[in-house]
Each structure stands twice: as structure tokens, then as C-alpha cells.
Design a protein around this motif. Structure first.
Motif, PDB file in Angstrom:
ATOM      1  N   ILE A  17      30.929  35.288 -76.406  1.00 35.34           N
ATOM      2  CA  ILE A  17      29.891  36.316 -76.509  1.00 35.34           C
ATOM      3  C   ILE A  17      30.442  37.682 -76.121  1.00 35.34           C
ATOM      4  O   ILE A  17      30.238  38.688 -76.816  1.00 35.34           O
ATOM      5  CB  ILE A  17      28.693  35.942 -75.622  1.00 35.34           C
ATOM      6  N   THR A  18      31.174  37.726 -74.998  1.00 35.82           N
ATOM      7  CA  THR A  18      31.696  39.003 -74.515  1.00 35.82           C
ATOM      8  C   THR A  18      32.748  39.566 -75.467  1.00 35.82           C
ATOM      9  O   THR A  18      32.801  40.781 -75.710  1.00 35.82           O
ATOM     10  CB  THR A  18      32.291  38.831 -73.108  1.00 35.82           C
ATOM     11  N   THR A  19      33.590  38.690 -76.007  1.00 33.84           N
ATOM     12  CA  THR A  19      34.602  39.141 -76.960  1.00 33.84           C
ATOM     13  C   THR A  19      33.953  39.746 -78.197  1.00 33.84           C
ATOM     14  O   THR A  19      34.394  40.789 -78.707  1.00 33.84           O
ATOM     15  CB  THR A  19      35.510  37.966 -77.369  1.00 33.84           C
ATOM     16  N   LEU A  20      32.894  39.118 -78.685  1.00 28.82           N
ATOM     17  CA  LEU A  20      32.181  39.636 -79.845  1.00 28.82           C
ATOM     18  C   LEU A  20      31.617  41.029 -79.557  1.00 28.82           C
ATOM     19  O   LEU A  20      31.714  41.939 -80.389  1.00 28.82           O
ATOM     20  CB  LEU A  20      31.062  38.674 -80.237  1.00 28.82           C
ATOM     21  N   VAL A  21      31.054  41.214 -78.359  1.00 32.33           N
ATOM     22  CA  VAL A  21      30.506  42.519 -77.985  1.00 32.33           C
ATOM     23  C   VAL A  21      31.606  43.576 -77.978  1.00 32.33           C
ATOM     24  O   VAL A  21      31.433  44.697 -78.484  1.00 32.33           O
ATOM     25  CB  VAL A  21      29.821  42.438 -76.604  1.00 32.33           C
ATOM     26  N   MET A  22      32.770  43.213 -77.418  1.00 34.81           N
ATOM     27  CA  MET A  22      33.856  44.191 -77.336  1.00 34.81           C
ATOM     28  C   MET A  22      34.450  44.492 -78.707  1.00 34.81           C
ATOM     29  O   MET A  22      34.835  45.632 -78.989  1.00 34.81           O
ATOM     30  CB  MET A  22      34.932  43.676 -76.378  1.00 34.81           C
ATOM     31  N   LEU A  23      34.546  43.494 -79.573  1.00 38.15           N
ATOM     32  CA  LEU A  23      35.055  43.742 -80.922  1.00 38.15           C
ATOM     33  C   LEU A  23      34.130  44.668 -81.696  1.00 38.15           C
ATOM     34  O   LEU A  23      34.581  45.550 -82.436  1.00 38.15           O
ATOM     35  CB  LEU A  23      35.227  42.415 -81.665  1.00 38.15           C
ATOM     36  N   ILE A  24      32.832  44.471 -81.520  1.00 36.54           N
ATOM     37  CA  ILE A  24      31.868  45.359 -82.174  1.00 36.54           C
ATOM     38  C   ILE A  24      32.032  46.794 -81.671  1.00 36.54           C
ATOM     39  O   ILE A  24      31.912  47.763 -82.430  1.00 36.54           O
ATOM     40  CB  ILE A  24      30.431  44.853 -81.944  1.00 36.54           C
ATOM     41  N   ALA A  25      32.348  46.914 -80.373  1.00 33.70           N
ATOM     42  CA  ALA A  25      32.521  48.245 -79.780  1.00 33.70           C
ATOM     43  C   ALA A  25      33.899  48.827 -80.054  1.00 33.70           C
ATOM     44  O   ALA A  25      34.173  49.974 -79.674  1.00 33.70           O
ATOM     45  CB  ALA A  25      32.284  48.171 -78.278  1.00 33.70           C
ATOM     46  N   GLY A  26      34.785  48.051 -80.674  1.00 39.04           N
ATOM     47  CA  GLY A  26      36.119  48.547 -80.992  1.00 39.04           C
ATOM     48  C   GLY A  26      37.050  48.611 -79.804  1.00 39.04           C
ATOM     49  O   GLY A  26      37.922  49.483 -79.727  1.00 39.04           O
ATOM     50  N   VAL A  27      36.901  47.674 -78.860  1.00 38.63           N
ATOM     51  CA  VAL A  27      37.722  47.650 -77.647  1.00 38.63           C
ATOM     52  C   VAL A  27      38.586  46.402 -77.643  1.00 38.63           C
ATOM     53  O   VAL A  27      38.177  45.351 -78.153  1.00 38.63           O
ATOM     54  CB  VAL A  27      36.813  47.662 -76.389  1.00 38.63           C
ATOM     55  N   SER A  28      39.782  46.504 -77.077  1.00 42.63           N
ATOM     56  CA  SER A  28      40.680  45.362 -76.981  1.00 42.63           C
ATOM     57  C   SER A  28      40.175  44.368 -75.938  1.00 42.63           C
ATOM     58  O   SER A  28      40.170  44.686 -74.737  1.00 42.63           O
ATOM     59  CB  SER A  28      42.089  45.817 -76.605  1.00 42.63           C
ATOM     60  N   PRO A  29      39.757  43.166 -76.335  1.00 47.68           N
ATOM     61  CA  PRO A  29      39.266  42.192 -75.355  1.00 47.68           C
ATOM     62  C   PRO A  29      40.316  41.805 -74.322  1.00 47.68           C
ATOM     63  O   PRO A  29      39.992  41.642 -73.140  1.00 47.68           O
ATOM     64  CB  PRO A  29      38.869  40.991 -76.225  1.00 47.68           C
ATOM     65  N   LEU A  30      41.573  41.656 -74.736  1.00 48.84           N
ATOM     66  CA  LEU A  30      42.614  41.235 -73.796  1.00 48.84           C
ATOM     67  C   LEU A  30      42.797  42.261 -72.684  1.00 48.84           C
ATOM     68  O   LEU A  30      42.947  41.898 -71.510  1.00 48.84           O
ATOM     69  CB  LEU A  30      43.939  41.018 -74.537  1.00 48.84           C
ATOM     70  N   GLY A 307      38.196  53.585 -71.097  1.00 50.17           N
ATOM     71  CA  GLY A 307      37.039  54.286 -71.638  1.00 50.17           C
ATOM     72  C   GLY A 307      35.889  53.364 -71.976  1.00 50.17           C
ATOM     73  O   GLY A 307      35.048  53.671 -72.823  1.00 50.17           O
ATOM     74  N   VAL A 308      35.832  52.214 -71.303  1.00 48.64           N
ATOM     75  CA  VAL A 308      34.791  51.207 -71.545  1.00 48.64           C
ATOM     76  C   VAL A 308      33.791  51.255 -70.403  1.00 48.64           C
ATOM     77  O   VAL A 308      34.178  51.356 -69.231  1.00 48.64           O
ATOM     78  CB  VAL A 308      35.396  49.794 -71.652  1.00 48.64           C
ATOM     79  N   ASP A 309      32.512  51.164 -70.723  1.00 45.08           N
ATOM     80  CA  ASP A 309      31.494  51.185 -69.679  1.00 45.08           C
ATOM     81  C   ASP A 309      31.625  49.955 -68.791  1.00 45.08           C
ATOM     82  O   ASP A 309      31.874  48.841 -69.269  1.00 45.08           O
ATOM     83  CB  ASP A 309      30.095  51.233 -70.305  1.00 45.08           C
ATOM     84  N   SER A 310      31.423  50.145 -67.481  1.00 45.00           N
ATOM     85  CA  SER A 310      31.583  49.050 -66.526  1.00 45.00           C
ATOM     86  C   SER A 310      30.524  47.969 -66.675  1.00 45.00           C
ATOM     87  O   SER A 310      30.662  46.880 -66.108  1.00 45.00           O
ATOM     88  CB  SER A 310      31.542  49.605 -65.096  1.00 45.00           C
ATOM     89  N   SER A 311      29.455  48.228 -67.435  1.00 42.05           N
ATOM     90  CA  SER A 311      28.391  47.232 -67.599  1.00 42.05           C
ATOM     91  C   SER A 311      28.861  45.994 -68.349  1.00 42.05           C
ATOM     92  O   SER A 311      28.135  44.998 -68.400  1.00 42.05           O
ATOM     93  CB  SER A 311      27.198  47.852 -68.330  1.00 42.05           C
TER      94      SER A 311
END
Length: 338
Positions: A17-30, A307-311
């Protein structure tokens, strides 16, 4: 074919779930996971901050295992933390000249009493007026926050334009001592571990704990077997409130050194997530509390580093609990079909 353990399923589901959220936001999950999982251990200061966040979390989660064992959803734990903090401030303001160890003891004792009394108020609404402890607790949370704000802006108001940010700082000589260069007060986590050990012992090694669990399974049946269900419910709520109150007291003398509007810092609600994830088993409260605290401390570095929100830490924590509940539901459904 046997399903993997609920924890593995929960972890995989939460990461998905979290990886999907980050991919949508264009952030590197790793990159995000590296900071979330290891950021709190990257420096001594961050490690100390993680321990100090885990301390009230352990206390709240330990107390909540008591109420969950009794079949209660004590959503009023946030208010109990706040009332503990308010009660802890009273002797600190009235008797600052007392010997410091005695003042700490008195302050934490008042904190425990304040949290326990606030929890008993929710219990009395549950037992006397048949008001669900969920709704009673939520209402009392708002009342506790309002009381804290009233004291900050009213009787305990400090001079200056920033009065709404909190009361005046306590004298340094009554702060819990910290390790040099860190914000870590060693006595605070020791108190939390003692509280967790006490909860584990009473639930697993005493007749009282057996009776509380019996009430949680079926209060009517327990009452017919001679267990005072009403008393056990009230006692479990009071025990939870006392531990939450001590958490609030430690927020005063070990962390903030003043009463602030958000004195609980959300540790009560985070404790609810911990208890839901560990299924109210005290033995797992410590490691999961440390994991959750690590996520929170690590997430503070995300805005500067990526540059990713801490939430995003809250997304991962919530996804863990949701995935764990879903995994247990799937296993239970499968077991019933066999």
C-alpha cells in the motif's frame, strides 16, 4: 497450503500500500524506506529521540492491553494522557522547593491519579449510563484538551505574546536528568519498561488477570461464575488511565518541561494502533512500539532529504494495522471453512 503468518502478510500488505502511494507521488520507495527504517538509528541524538517517543507509547499501549483484555475499546486514552500531564504540573507549581526525587515521585503519582480518575469517569458512563466507552472516551478527549488550553491561556498563563504555545518552562533543576548531548532521560524508559512488565505479570500470572480476560470474553458468564465483572472493568480502565497518566507526567518532566496544548503528541492514538497490531499481547508491545517510534522519528528527515512529507510514516503505520486485521480475518475465514 498454509498461509504465511499474519505478521508477514501485514508487512507485505503495508509495504504494498505504501509503495503504491509513493509511486503515485513520484517518490523512490527504496530511499523512503531506508530513512524510515534506519533514520532513527543514524545518530545518537535521533536514537535518543526515538527512545523518548517510544517511552509514552509503551506506557499507553501497556495500559490499553488491560482494557482490550477486558473487552473495552478505551479511545479516551488521549484525554487520560492530557489529564496526567495536568495533574503532574500541580505539585511542580505548588511545591518546587521539595527535594527533587520526592517532587518527581509526587508529580508522577498525581499524574497516575489524574489519568486513572479520567478513565474511571469514562468507565462510570459505560457502567452506569450505558454509554459506549468509545463515545465517552472521545468526548472526554475533547474536554481534556479544552481544559489544558484553558489552563495555558488562563490560570497558568505566562507573560508574553506566545502564551498560547504553553506555560512557562519549569526550573531546570526539576527536569529529569538527560545524557550529555542528548535529549534522552534514562529514567523515563526505565519507568515505561517497569509498567510494561507489571502489565504482563498481572495479565499472565495473576488471578486478577485471568478474571479480566474472562470478563473480556463474556462478562455475563464471568459474572455468573462469581467474577465481579463491573469491578474488573472499572479496575482495568483505571489501570490503563494510570499508565497513560504517567506517560503524560513524563511528557512534562522529561520531554517538554511545560504544559503545551498538544502535550499528548498523539501517543495515545498511536498506542491504539500498536495494541491492534499485536492483538493486545503485552510481550509484543515493546518491539512494535520501538518500530512505530522509529518510523515517526525517521519520517522527520524525509522533507529535507527527499522532499517527501513526513506523514508517509502514518500511512505505513496505518497500513500495517489494516493489513494485520485483514490477514487475521482471512485466516479465520479459511479455518472456519476447513
Amino acid at each position: 497450503m498454509l498461509l504465511p503468518s499474519p505478521f508477514i502478510l501485514a508487512l507485505l500488505g503495508a509495504l504494498g500500500i505504501t509503495t503504491l502511494v509513493m509511486l503515485i507521488a513520484g517518490v523512490s520507495p527504496l530511499a523512503v524506506y531506508q530513512i524510515l527504517f534506519f533514520g532513527a538509528f543514524s545518530t545518537p541524538v535521533r536514537f535518543g529521540d526515538m527512545v523518548m517517543l517510544a517511552t509514552p507509547l509503551i506506557l499507553c499501549a501497556s495500559g490499553l492491553t488491560l482494557t482490550f483484555a477486558a473487552g473495552l475499546y478505551n479511545l479516551g486514552v488521549e484525554g487520560q494522557v492530557v489529564l496526567g500531564a495536568i495533574a503532574a504540573m500541580i505539585p511542580l507549581r505548588l511545591f518546587p522547593e521539595l527535594p527533587t526525587p520526592l517532587l518527581w515521585t509526587l508529580s508522577l503519582s498525581c499524574a497516575a491519579c489524574g489519568g486513572a480518575c479520567w478513565a474511571l469517569l469514562a468507565a462510570s458512563l459505560r457502567l452506569g449510563a450505558r454509554v459506549s466507552e468509545i463515545f465517552a472516551g472521545l468526548g472526554l478527549n475533547f474536554l481534556a484538551s479544552g481544559l489544558a488550553l484553558y489552563l495555558i491561556l488562563g490560570p497558568w498563563r505566562r507573560s508574553g505574546a506566545a502564551a498560547a504555545s504553553g506555560t512557562a518552562l519549569l526550573p531546570r533543576d526539576i527536569w529529569l536528568p538527560t545524557l550529555e548531548g542528548l535529549r534522552l532521560a534514562p529514567l523515563a524508559p526505565i519507568i515505561a519498561l517497569l509498567g510494561l512488565g507489571l502489565v504482563w505479570w498481572v495479565l499472565s500470572r495473576t488471578r486478577w488477570g485471568l478474571e479480566v480476560r474472562a470478563v473480556g470474553i463474556n462478562p455475563n458468564a464471568a459474572d455468573r461464575l462469581g467474577v465481579a465483572a463491573t469491578w474488573r472493568i472499572a479496575q482495568a480502565m483505571a489501570g490503563c488511565g494510570a499508565l497513560a497518566g504517567i506517560a503524560g507526567g513524563l511528557q512534562i518532566i522529561a520531554v517538554f518541561h511545560q504544559l503545551i496544548p498538544n502535550i499528548s503528541s498523539g501517543v495515545g492514538l498511536l498506542g491504539l494502533l500498536v495494541v491492534l497490531l499485536v492483538l493486545a499481547r503485552p510481550v509484543w508491545v515493546l518491539p512494535v512500539s520501538i518500530i512505530f517510534a522509529s518510523f515517526t522519528v525517521g519520517s522527520v528527515q524525509l522533507p529535507l532529504a527527499l522532499g517527501v512529507d513526513s506523514s508517509i510514516a502514518g500511512v505505513l503505520q496505518g497500513a500495517l494495522v489494516l493489513s494485520a486485521l485483514l490477514a487475521r480475518g482471512v485466516r479465520r475465514e479459511r479455518a472456519q471453512r476447513i
